[in-house]
Design a protein around this motif. Sequence first.
Motif, mmCIF file in Angstrom:
data_model
loop_
_atom_site.group_PDB
_atom_site.id
_atom_site.type_symbol
_atom_site.label_atom_id
_atom_site.label_comp_id
_atom_site.label_asym_id
_atom_site.label_seq_id
_atom_site.Cartn_x
_atom_site.Cartn_y
_atom_site.Cartn_z
ATOM 1 N N ASP A 94 0.967 -1.170 -0.008
ATOM 2 C CA ASP A 94 -0.019 0.023 0.082
ATOM 3 C C ASP A 94 0.807 1.089 -0.036
ATOM 4 O O ASP A 94 0.526 2.182 -0.874
ATOM 5 C CB ASP A 94 -0.967 0.079 1.107
ATOM 6 C CG ASP A 94 -1.928 1.159 1.229
ATOM 7 O OD1 ASP A 94 -2.544 1.406 0.113
ATOM 8 O OD2 ASP A 94 -1.798 1.718 2.324
ATOM 9 N N ILE A 137 2.459 1.729 -3.527
ATOM 10 C CA ILE A 137 1.536 2.235 -4.651
ATOM 11 C C ILE A 137 1.189 3.531 -4.369
ATOM 12 O O ILE A 137 0.897 4.295 -5.234
ATOM 13 C CB ILE A 137 0.337 1.217 -4.428
ATOM 14 C CG1 ILE A 137 0.777 -0.090 -5.088
ATOM 15 C CG2 ILE A 137 -0.811 1.668 -5.438
ATOM 16 C CD1 ILE A 137 -0.322 -1.211 -4.780
ATOM 17 N N SER A 138 0.933 3.824 -3.025
ATOM 18 C CA SER A 138 0.379 5.300 -2.661
ATOM 19 C C SER A 138 1.635 6.172 -2.947
ATOM 20 O O SER A 138 1.180 7.323 -3.787
ATOM 21 C CB SER A 138 -0.027 5.497 -1.266
ATOM 22 O OG SER A 138 -0.903 4.640 -0.735
ATOM 23 N N ILE A 192 3.949 5.857 -5.415
ATOM 24 C CA ILE A 192 3.647 5.967 -6.892
ATOM 25 C C ILE A 192 2.514 6.980 -7.437
ATOM 26 O O ILE A 192 2.715 7.900 -8.497
ATOM 27 C CB ILE A 192 3.552 4.500 -7.752
ATOM 28 C CG1 ILE A 192 4.925 3.744 -7.186
ATOM 29 C CG2 ILE A 192 3.319 4.783 -9.084
ATOM 30 C CD1 ILE A 192 4.609 2.367 -7.811
ATOM 31 N N GLY A 193 1.299 6.670 -6.776
ATOM 32 C CA GLY A 193 0.219 7.633 -7.126
ATOM 33 C C GLY A 193 0.448 9.073 -6.919
ATOM 34 O O GLY A 193 0.162 9.800 -7.675
ATOM 35 N N MET A 194 1.326 9.349 -5.843
ATOM 36 C CA MET A 194 1.353 10.728 -5.575
ATOM 37 C C MET A 194 2.292 11.312 -6.694
ATOM 38 O O MET A 194 2.316 12.428 -7.140
ATOM 39 C CB MET A 194 2.336 10.823 -4.354
ATOM 40 C CG MET A 194 2.203 12.130 -3.628
ATOM 41 S SD MET A 194 0.523 12.518 -3.102
ATOM 42 C CE MET A 194 0.825 14.298 -2.294
ATOM 43 N N PHE A 222 2.804 10.224 -9.846
ATOM 44 C CA PHE A 222 1.775 10.358 -10.890
ATOM 45 C C PHE A 222 1.023 11.589 -10.877
ATOM 46 O O PHE A 222 0.910 12.381 -11.884
ATOM 47 C CB PHE A 222 0.645 9.219 -10.883
ATOM 48 C CG PHE A 222 1.029 8.192 -11.720
ATOM 49 C CD1 PHE A 222 2.054 7.434 -11.564
ATOM 50 C CD2 PHE A 222 0.269 7.880 -12.829
ATOM 51 C CE1 PHE A 222 2.362 6.281 -12.460
ATOM 52 C CE2 PHE A 222 0.359 6.786 -13.698
ATOM 53 C CZ PHE A 222 1.412 6.099 -13.491
ATOM 54 N N THR A 223 0.608 12.086 -9.837
ATOM 55 C CA THR A 223 -0.265 13.158 -9.485
ATOM 56 C C THR A 223 0.674 14.483 -10.102
ATOM 57 O O THR A 223 0.288 15.409 -10.612
ATOM 58 C CB THR A 223 -0.851 13.389 -8.105
ATOM 59 O OG1 THR A 223 -1.370 12.238 -7.751
ATOM 60 C CG2 THR A 223 -1.823 14.473 -8.242
ATOM 61 N N LYS A 233 4.244 10.216 1.851
ATOM 62 C CA LYS A 233 4.078 10.382 0.656
ATOM 63 C C LYS A 233 4.604 11.957 0.091
ATOM 64 O O LYS A 233 4.996 12.280 -0.985
ATOM 65 C CB LYS A 233 2.491 10.297 0.038
ATOM 66 C CG LYS A 233 2.242 8.890 0.285
ATOM 67 C CD LYS A 233 0.737 8.818 -0.329
ATOM 68 C CE LYS A 233 -0.168 9.361 0.479
ATOM 69 N NZ LYS A 233 -0.638 8.824 1.594
#
Lengths: 267, 267
Positions: free
Chosen positions: B30, B33-34, B36-38, B40-41, B122
Amino acid sequence: MNLKKYITLTRAGMIESLQFRLGTLVIIAGNLLYLIVVYFLWKAIYASAGTDTVNGMTFSDTLIYLVLATALFNFMEMYIVWEMGRSIQSGKIALDLLKPMEYRRYMFWSYSGSFVTQFFFTFLPTFIVVAAVTQGAIHLGFNLLFFVISVVMAVSINYSIDFLVGTICLYTESIWGINIMKQVIVTLLSGATIPIAFFPEPLKTIVYFLPFQSIYNAPLSILLEGHPQPLALLATLGLQLFWCITMTILSRLFWKASLRQITVNGG
Amino acid sequence: MKRKGLGFYLRIYGKILAQDLKSKMSYRADFIISTIGMIFTNIAGFISFWILFQNFPSVGGWSYYEMLFLYGFSLVSLTPVQCFFDNNWSLRMYVYSGDFIKYCFRPINLFFYYQSEVFDIKGLGQLAFGIGTLAYSWSRLGLDFTPLMLLKMIIFLLTASLIMIALQNAAAATCFWIQNSFYVLDLVTRFKDYAKYPITIFSPVFRFIFTFVMPVAFIAYYPSFVILRPDEVPLLSWLSPLIGVLFFWLSYKIWMKGAMSYSGTGS
């Protein structure tokens, strides 16, 4: 009859979404603020450009496009990934799977109620206001009919993508990260934040090969085109139909293959 | 109650932080992935920025690199609120369920203890991205790099971040009076997206609103004048550290007032 169970779910969803009136008000206030920022930002951009038309879009075209993209976003956002992720974590999904309706269909129809309320309370008012403010920049003719057809397909594509991403949560048990990645990719590549007409060349071609532009860019360009070429119109709708079918099949297959993955912690 | 020193609080913070990181590490997938998501944003935000400036050379008299500087400045100054005050998002849940009462029984500052419980790693990705953007635009603009400039930069970044922290504190604290503060928090969080635009693009009315009512202009626009255009610094820029501290103090008072009147749920 068979249809009755779907209508019941729609009604329940409508009643549920009407519960949070304060929330709706704050969302509307937030949208208004966003629209104000977008208006001034693009006005300044067009003022600096020195020409009225950039990449075939005038200021009012761009404004209509972006405002209605926001309205469409509110209308289509179903928080499916959150909902699925949470029911996977809490174990509620075990109960949903026992229901006498296929899970994918159940999720869609339990959200369909909020489509109805969102359509009347956010999309329609926004549309009327924009049409009035821009004074005839939206051509009111047959394109409205094609717009509606296009939006229906957009809803289906959006739902399939959401469901596909929600299924990934079965493997990762991470919701926030997965959801934010999906949201970022969809909003950027669908043209919801910047119209795809503005994308530089290699990127534009790539984006047209992806399913995302069928969600926002396709319906909105159909709406803005007052007198469309029949062939171009057919191509846009055909591409949408293609993605509609492809994504439905993909998300169904992926869900079927992943069902075995479910581990429910306790009861 | 005896006042405890800064050293004491720093030591406690270190201890709580270590516990938090340990518990985060137990959900490694988790976490990754979080993160990477940040990232990405941030990348998507940058790409939309870039696409915009592919079409337009400048916006309202601000060049590409100057806008990039504002963008980087807002990213860096928004990092502390992301890293240190993320627990504000859970406040309404604690208040609603009654778990908040546990914080009231600790012999240290309530606000400090509550906020120290969560550290969001993050945010560090955003910090790195923001510093990179700032450094790049700094060198492209040909600004001098002296210790004094660096000192000014750090002071103004820190005080700018106090504004967003203050806004979020106040928004989260509304849950002591209204049950569901999520929408208020969400609305305030959207403000930060507007921080990266120069407020000169708005009409006078909205310039006033974004300066004094919803002080987003203090997150990047006013403070960055000191570095970006040292010859034409408006008075409000020099005042921005003062305003940052004032707003933070006010939000702290509001937060504490709510917390002190909290009576639990009785369970």
